[in-house]
Each structure stands twice: as structure tokens, then as C-alpha cells.
Design a protein around this motif. Structure first.
Motif, PDB file in Angstrom:
ATOM      1  N   GLN A  54      43.617 -49.947  23.639  1.00  0.00           N
ATOM      2  CA  GLN A  54      42.501 -49.597  22.769  1.00  0.00           C
ATOM      3  C   GLN A  54      42.403 -50.567  21.601  1.00  0.00           C
ATOM      4  N   ASP A  55      43.552 -50.948  21.041  1.00  0.00           N
ATOM      5  CA  ASP A  55      43.560 -51.851  19.896  1.00  0.00           C
ATOM      6  C   ASP A  55      43.200 -53.270  20.307  1.00  0.00           C
ATOM      7  N   SER A  56      43.614 -53.686  21.497  1.00  0.00           N
ATOM      8  CA  SER A  56      43.442 -55.079  21.910  1.00  0.00           C
ATOM      9  C   SER A  56      42.073 -55.362  22.492  1.00  0.00           C
ATOM     10  N   ILE A  57      41.594 -54.498  23.394  1.00  0.00           N
ATOM     11  CA  ILE A  57      40.323 -54.795  24.069  1.00  0.00           C
ATOM     12  C   ILE A  57      39.281 -53.691  23.905  1.00  0.00           C
ATOM     13  N   GLY A  58      39.628 -52.641  23.172  1.00  0.00           N
ATOM     14  CA  GLY A  58      38.645 -51.609  22.889  1.00  0.00           C
ATOM     15  C   GLY A  58      38.345 -50.680  24.044  1.00  0.00           C
ATOM     16  N   ALA A  59      39.240 -50.617  25.026  1.00  0.00           N
ATOM     17  CA  ALA A  59      39.048 -49.730  26.184  1.00  0.00           C
ATOM     18  C   ALA A  59      40.415 -49.273  26.673  1.00  0.00           C
ATOM     19  N   PRO A  60      40.531 -48.045  27.183  1.00  0.00           N
ATOM     20  CA  PRO A  60      41.816 -47.561  27.702  1.00  0.00           C
ATOM     21  C   PRO A  60      42.158 -48.233  29.026  1.00  0.00           C
ATOM     22  N   PRO A  61      43.418 -48.196  29.432  1.00  0.00           N
ATOM     23  CA  PRO A  61      43.848 -48.883  30.655  1.00  0.00           C
ATOM     24  C   PRO A  61      43.072 -48.457  31.898  1.00  0.00           C
ATOM     25  N   HIS A  62      42.796 -47.160  32.064  1.00  0.00           N
ATOM     26  CA  HIS A  62      42.148 -46.718  33.299  1.00  0.00           C
ATOM     27  C   HIS A  62      40.722 -47.246  33.406  1.00  0.00           C
ATOM     28  N   VAL A  63      40.035 -47.398  32.269  1.00  0.00           N
ATOM     29  CA  VAL A  63      38.670 -47.942  32.286  1.00  0.00           C
ATOM     30  C   VAL A  63      38.702 -49.413  32.703  1.00  0.00           C
ATOM     31  N   HIS A  64      39.649 -50.160  32.139  1.00  0.00           N
ATOM     32  CA  HIS A  64      39.752 -51.587  32.480  1.00  0.00           C
ATOM     33  C   HIS A  64      40.165 -51.765  33.940  1.00  0.00           C
ATOM     34  N   TYR A  65      41.109 -50.964  34.396  1.00  0.00           N
ATOM     35  CA  TYR A  65      41.593 -51.062  35.776  1.00  0.00           C
ATOM     36  C   TYR A  65      40.469 -50.760  36.763  1.00  0.00           C
ATOM     37  N   LEU A  66      39.709 -49.702  36.490  1.00  0.00           N
ATOM     38  CA  LEU A  66      38.600 -49.357  37.375  1.00  0.00           C
ATOM     39  C   LEU A  66      37.550 -50.466  37.381  1.00  0.00           C
ATOM     40  N   ALA A  67      37.292 -51.075  36.214  1.00  0.00           N
ATOM     41  CA  ALA A  67      36.315 -52.169  36.152  1.00  0.00           C
ATOM     42  C   ALA A  67      36.778 -53.355  36.993  1.00  0.00           C
ATOM     43  N   LEU A  68      38.050 -53.687  36.932  1.00  0.00           N
ATOM     44  CA  LEU A  68      38.581 -54.782  37.752  1.00  0.00           C
ATOM     45  C   LEU A  68      38.370 -54.494  39.238  1.00  0.00           C
ATOM     46  N   ARG A  69      38.674 -53.269  39.640  1.00  0.00           N
ATOM     47  CA  ARG A  69      38.552 -52.917  41.057  1.00  0.00           C
ATOM     48  C   ARG A  69      37.089 -52.904  41.499  1.00  0.00           C
ATOM     49  N   LEU A  70      36.220 -52.350  40.675  1.00  0.00           N
ATOM     50  CA  LEU A  70      34.801 -52.302  41.035  1.00  0.00           C
ATOM     51  C   LEU A  70      34.186 -53.699  41.075  1.00  0.00           C
ATOM     52  N   ASN A  71      34.606 -54.572  40.158  1.00  0.00           N
ATOM     53  CA  ASN A  71      34.088 -55.944  40.180  1.00  0.00           C
ATOM     54  C   ASN A  71      34.558 -56.687  41.423  1.00  0.00           C
ATOM     55  N   ALA A  72      35.825 -56.444  41.817  1.00  0.00           N
ATOM     56  CA  ALA A  72      36.330 -57.048  43.057  1.00  0.00           C
ATOM     57  C   ALA A  72      35.542 -56.514  44.248  1.00  0.00           C
ATOM     58  N   ALA A  73      35.240 -55.221  44.224  1.00  0.00           N
ATOM     59  CA  ALA A  73      34.458 -54.623  45.309  1.00  0.00           C
ATOM     60  C   ALA A  73      33.041 -55.176  45.330  1.00  0.00           C
ATOM     61  N   ARG A  74      32.447 -55.343  44.166  1.00  0.00           N
ATOM     62  CA  ARG A  74      31.073 -55.847  44.099  1.00  0.00           C
ATOM     63  C   ARG A  74      30.985 -57.255  44.688  1.00  0.00           C
ATOM     64  N   ARG A  75      31.992 -58.080  44.389  1.00  0.00           N
ATOM     65  CA  ARG A  75      31.986 -59.428  44.966  1.00  0.00           C
ATOM     66  C   ARG A  75      32.043 -59.376  46.480  1.00  0.00           C
ATOM     67  N   LYS A  76      32.811 -58.431  47.014  1.00  0.00           N
ATOM     68  CA  LYS A  76      32.885 -58.288  48.473  1.00  0.00           C
ATOM     69  C   LYS A  76      31.566 -57.776  49.046  1.00  0.00           C
ATOM     70  N   VAL A  77      30.928 -56.863  48.346  1.00  0.00           N
ATOM     71  CA  VAL A  77      29.627 -56.352  48.800  1.00  0.00           C
ATOM     72  C   VAL A  77      28.615 -57.490  48.878  1.00  0.00           C
ATOM     73  N   ILE A  78      28.647 -58.368  47.872  1.00  0.00           N
ATOM     74  CA  ILE A  78      27.668 -59.446  47.797  1.00  0.00           C
ATOM     75  C   ILE A  78      28.024 -60.619  48.710  1.00  0.00           C
ATOM     76  N   GLU A  79      29.299 -60.968  48.770  1.00  0.00           N
ATOM     77  CA  GLU A  79      29.697 -62.226  49.396  1.00  0.00           C
ATOM     78  C   GLU A  79      30.189 -62.085  50.833  1.00  0.00           C
ATOM     79  N   THR A  80      30.432 -60.859  51.305  1.00  0.00           N
ATOM     80  CA  THR A  80      30.945 -60.675  52.663  1.00  0.00           C
ATOM     81  C   THR A  80      30.064 -59.682  53.421  1.00  0.00           C
TER      82      THR A  80
END
Length: 330
Positions: free
Chosen positions: A255-281
Motif C-alpha cells: 500500500q505504501d509503495s504502489i498504492g494497491a494491496p498485493p491481491h489487487v496487483h497480483y490479479l492485475a498481473l494475471r489478467l494482463n497476461a491473460a489479455r495478451r493471450k486473448v489478443i495474441e493467440t
């Protein structure tokens, strides 16, 4: 402008002579990145100069303008960009134009030395404003009616100010986060990779930490672990143990470093990885769900829609439609 929305946002930029090229890019490039990553025209921009001639940048690379700036009843946000010698452009006529158009604009922003021009036009009276650190004392003395603060950027009501080029990138990412969510803002931030000079003590940057200002190396370590465990996500308690802190402490560090809790950041990483697969594969959604740590295709689809305001199939269908339209002869 600063609430959740997916319709196109038009932004007007008034560029004063002797503005740094990087300052202009700091406003435009995050918006361009958001458009490219989303595959949608989320943002459009028009460039103006005081007299309509190309903007004379400090890099001696002229930037074409749509026209000369005039007072209008447009409601689009107005960003005023300036770097050096802003006083030469601060004519009584321009200040009057800014004052008049500000009555209609949904937001007016002073970008770097643009803050000075807004203060000169009495558009920052009784609001907080960010100022470049080199100019802070002079600004505070010149405009006591403005609450000068030592922040990277400030959003105060219908006024926005930034303290330089990189803080302007921070501002644009914040605008994207508020409008389209954390996942897209994170993915756009990854376009701006800054690596410090190599050395024994240099912090290692991964694609997930690029573009983020890591205030604590344990946060950077945790994010790298997240990046390495997309398919089988680590529980927060295990992630914290790997980093050497308690789960509660890790949450506070994030929260202090990036302004978001770990689970929000982790889910964003996974969804962004998924989005790239949706678009590119052409992978099935079940396979994409499994590859990005979701229990089922339906759970993946729900999270995807909540984050990107469309289903995975909707993304593919929309991009196929754009590709077909582009291929049709004119």
C-alpha cells in the motif's frame, strides 16, 4: 474525467514555446499506450499553440498544432504545458483566454511550468499546486494565494498540477487507473522501463516492476515472485514468508509503495497476461484460464469482464471486426 468510464475522452493541450519534447510525450504517450493495449480509442488529443504555429520545443523538433488557442466553450480538459521562459507567452490576451475557457472546462491542468501560467491567470487561487522542486520557493513567494506543495502531482477539484516530466507520467497513469482500472494502468506503466546504472547494488527490474517506483526491495521481490507464479498463484501468507515478512506487513508495504494491496496487483498481473493471450493467440479460454491461475473458464471470464468491461470473446470479436474493416478496400 476522473471517474470510471470507457467512452472516448478528448483532451486539449496548449503547448507554449520552449517546452521540452519529453514533457509533451509524458502526456501523450501513456494515452497512446492505453489505446494500443486496450485496442480501443479511449483517448484523443488536440494540440494548440498560442499563435497556431508548430510548437518550438527545446529539442528543436517542431510539433505541429491543430490551430491557435482561443477562448471557447469547449468542456474537454485543458492541459497547459510549459518548460522554459513561460513568461514570454504570458500575455494579457492569453491569460484572459485561459480565464474565460476555464469557466467551461471540466478540468484545467498546469503541466510543469504550466502551473506558473495558471497561477498568473488566477486559476489556482486557494487550491493546492505541485511545483518543480527548483522553483518551489520562488513560486510560493510569488503566489501566496496558492498552496504550493512538494508533491509529484496534485489533483484539487477542477485543477491539476505536476512538478515535472516523470511526475506527469505518474499523473497520466493515475487518470488511466481511475477511468479504466488498475490492470490497464499497470500494463501501460510497463511500457516505460527505466533501468538504473548497472552495479552490485542495482535493483533488478522485471517486466512487472518496470514503471513502478519501488520504495522497498521486499515489494520488488514479491512482485517478481508473482510474475514467476502466474499459472499457480502463491497464497499471500506463502508470498510473505518468501519475502521474510508477515502477511499484514507485506500488505502495508504494498500500500505504501504502489498504492494497491498485493491481491489487487497480483490479479492485475494475471489478467494482463491473460489479455495478451486473448489478443495474441488462438488458445481456448479454458487454456488461458488455466495458464493464468483461474480455477475455471467461467471464473476467468467474470474477472476479465469486471476488469476490462468486456468478455474475452468480446475482445476477440471486436479486434476481428477492426482487422476486417482495415483490410477492406477504400
Amino acid at each position: 474525467m476522473l471517474t470510471s468510464a470507457n467512452e472516448t475522452l478528448d483532451i486539449d493541450l496548449l503547448i507554449l514555446p520552449e517546452t521540452n519534447l519529453i514533457l509533451i510525450a509524458s502526456v501523450i504517450e501513456p494515452l497512446r499506450g492505453a489505446n494500443r493495449i486496450s485496442g480501443a480509442e479511449l483517448y484523443r488529443w488536440r494540440l494548440f499553440t498560442p499563435d497556431g504555429s508548430p510548437a518550438e520545443t527545446t529539442s528543436q523538433i517542431p510539433v505541429p498544432a491543430s490551430s491557435g488557442f482561443r477562448s471557447t466553450s469547449d468542456t474537454a480538459p485543458l492541459f497547459v504545458l510549459a518548460s522554459y521562459n513561460w513568461q514570454r507567452s504570458a500575455t494579457q490576451a492569453l491569460k484572459m483566454q485561459l480565464s474565460q475557457t476555464a469557466r467551461h472546462r471540466s478540468m484545467v491542468a498546469g503541466i510543469e511550468s504550466g502551473t506558473w501560467l495558471l497561477a498568473e491567470a488566477s486559476l489556482l487561487d486557494n487550491v493546492s499546486a505541485a511545483v518543480h522542486w527548483e522553483d518551489f520557493d520562488d513560486f510560493a513567494l510569488a503566489y501566496p494565494q496558492v498552496r504550493a506543495v512538494k508533491d509529484r502531482f496534485v489533483i484539487d477539484g477542477k485543477r491539476i498540477t505536476t512538478a515535472g516530466s516523470l511526475p506527469t507520467v505518474d499523473l497520466m497513469l493515475e487518470i488511466i487507473r481511475r477511468r479504466q482500472g488498475y490492470s490497464l494502468a499497470l500494463e501501460v506503466s510497463r511500457l516505460f522501463i527505466y533501468e538504473p546504472a548497472s552495479g552490485q547494488n542495482a535493483v533488478e527490474l522485471s517486466p512487472s516492476t518496470a514503471g513502478l517506483r519501488m520504495r522497498d526491495p521486499r515489494v520488488a521481490q514479491a512482485i517478481r515472485l508473482m510474475e514467476d507464479h502466474i499459472e499457480q498463484p502463491l497464497l499471500l501468507a506463502r508470498l510473505a514468508r518468501r519475502v521474510g515478512v508477515s502477511a499484514r506487513h507485506l500488505q502495508a508495504l504494498f500500500q505504501d509503495s504502489i498504492g494497491a494491496p498485493p491481491h489487487v496487483h497480483y490479479l492485475a498481473l494475471r489478467l494482463n497476461a491473460a489479455r495478451r493471450k486473448v489478443i495474441e493467440t488462438k488458445d481456448s479460454f479454458a487454456d488461458i484460464a488455466a495458464a493464468t491461475g483461474f480455477n475455471s473458464a467461467s471464473a476467468f471470464s467474470r474477472s476479465y469482464r469486471a476488469s476490462f468491461s468486456e468478455s474475452p470473446s468480446g475482445t476477440r470479436r471486436r479486434l476481428r471486426g477492426r482487422a476486417t474493416a482495415a483490410a477492406e478496400p477504400t
